[in-house]
Design an enzyme around this catalytic site. Structure first.
Site, PDB file in Angstrom:
ATOM      1  CB  CYS A  25     -13.048  -2.404   6.976  1.00  0.00           C
ATOM      2  SG  CYS A  25     -13.132  -3.572   8.357  1.00  0.00           S
ATOM      3  CB  CYS A  50      -0.929   0.004   1.199  1.00  0.00           C
ATOM      4  SG  CYS A  50      -2.070  -1.403   1.224  1.00  0.00           S
ATOM      5  CE  LYS A 106     -14.963   3.083   7.755  1.00  0.00           C
ATOM      6  NZ  LYS A 106     -15.914   3.137   6.619  1.00  0.00           N
ATOM      7  CG  HIS A 151      -6.610   1.642   0.349  1.00  0.00           C
ATOM      8  ND1 HIS A 151      -5.468   2.267  -0.093  1.00  0.00           N
ATOM      9  CD2 HIS A 151      -6.184   0.524   1.026  1.00  0.00           C
ATOM     10  CE1 HIS A 151      -4.412   1.584   0.297  1.00  0.00           C
ATOM     11  NE2 HIS A 151      -4.809   0.517   0.967  1.00  0.00           N
TER      12      HIS A 151
END
Length: 389
Positions: A210, A84, A332, A336
């Site tokens: 998540c 990431c 969030k 992402h």
């Protein structure tokens, strides 16, 4: 003292995109070049963050492909892959190159598709994400990334008394910020009750603790400090870039919630910039899960260890708080898309420091930091950006 400057920034809306990777990347790169007033012939090099294109779309030689698509074929190109933290690592190398004098103008950005537009469902994408965990000791157990960060967060809760409601406050705050960001994947307000009443994914995380799978792209133009004033847009100075790592696998880390790679990266970045955590006005941090934001806020020195959860619950990390965190909505709410996340954080810092962030603008900010982690926090990059003096 500036190590480099950013004179152009662009990004797509994060969410679901049906475009190909070259098409999607051009929607961020070309606006970044236009922002700077940079033509294709002005770009000296191109650094790309893409973590999973080989696994998700059978597309592995992306840097020259994307360079061709945005009209800069022939310049030196390099794809970076660091889980990431992928495009933050590409950004670090762009800064080093212009600082060293190797290049004057570098396009750096990231692109990724993680939604079912790839043709892959949640199960297969989860397996691909898990490839960033330890091959021998973690993958065979079925440990996926919600589980990895749940382990870190449960230890944090044990040591400091952090509660599920404090974790939920992180999600509530980031959704509120995301509702002010037209490029965010999610744009609606939620409550603490919405979070704690949502299904459990990996204790203590509920579904709404998540971040989502997202598609998207982001890009910036990095130039040498002495040339920055000659471009169209207001330059923002890069004064520090730290890069820390930690022990992998997870079981060998001596202090799980300390996230040592972030502490090492922050120390490097702050030293280069000649600042301390007390000088930071706001931060974009890697909140892949709510507990990750709490641990990041402490590793960066923005709060004492154990105080990240209470700070979120007290509203101190909201846009109008004393230490705003993730004004973009963070991973969030903003989303992402793995390879695009790091440079998207840089785009948010640039817009905030220029005063161009619209409804989510933080007042009177001069120094912002970006924190982008990879894997089980085995890699972290921290970047310091400042308003040009």
């Amino acid at each position: 003292m500036a190590r480099a400057s950013i004179v152009g920034a662009g990004m797509t809306k994060f969410g679901v995109h049906e475009e190909t990777l070259p098409e999607l990347f051009s929607e961020a790169a070309l606006p970044a070049m236009d922002d700077a007033g940079v033509g294709a012939g002005d770009v000296d090099a191109f650094y790309l963050g893409n973590a999973m294109g080989g696994q998700t779309e059978n597309d592995t030689h992306l840097a020259p492909t994307l360079a061709s698509h945005v009209g800069i074929a022939g310049v030196p190109c390099q794809r970076f892959e660091d889980a990431c933290a992928t495009s933050s690592n590409a950004f670090k190398h762009a800064v080093q190159d212009v600082e060293s004098g190797l290049h004057d103008v570098v396009l750096v950005g990231g692109v990724e598709r993680c939604t079912p537009e790839t043709g892959l469902g949640t199960g297969e994408m989860t397996r691909i994400f898990a490839s960033a965990s330890h091959r021998q000791y973690e993958q065979p157990t079925g440990l996926t990334f919600p589980g990895v960060f749940a382990l870190l967060t449960k230890r944090h809760m044990f040591e400091y008394g952090t509660t599920e409601e404090q974790l939920a406050a992180v999600a509530v705050k980031n959704h509120a910020h995301g509702a002010l960001n037209p490029r965010a994947h999610f744009g609606r307000d939620i409550t603490v009750e919405d979070v704690v009443d949502s299904p459990i994914i990996a204790d203590p995380f509920h579904l709404m603790d998540c971040c989502p799978f997202s598609d998207g792209a982001s890009a910036v133009i990095v130039v040498s400090d002495d040339l920055a004033a000659s471009f169209d847009a207001e330059p923002v100075d890069v004064t520090g870039v730290g890069h820390g790592t930690d022990i992998v696998p997870l079981s060998d880390k001596p202090d799980l919630p300390a996230t040592m790679s972030a502490r090492r990266a922050a120390q490097q970045a702050y030293k280069q910039a000649g600042i301390t955590a007390d000088d930071v006005d706001f931060a974009e941090v890697h909140d892949c899960f709510t507990g990750a934001e709490v641990m990041a806020s402490e590793a960066l020195g923005l709060f004492e260890d154990g105080q990240g959860g209470p700070a979120a619950a007290e509203g101190r990390t909201r846009i109008d708080g004393d230490m705003p965190i993730n004004p973009s909505g963070g991973l969030k709410a903003k989303g992402h898309p793995i390879g695009a996340t790091g440079t998207a954080q840089i785009v948010e810092l640039v817009e905030q420091l220029r005063g161009d962030a619209g409804d989510r603008q933080i007042e009177d900010v001069e120094t912002g930091i970006a924190h982008n982690l990879g894997g089980d926090a085995g890699t972290t990059l921290v970047s310091v950006l400042e308003v040009r003096a």
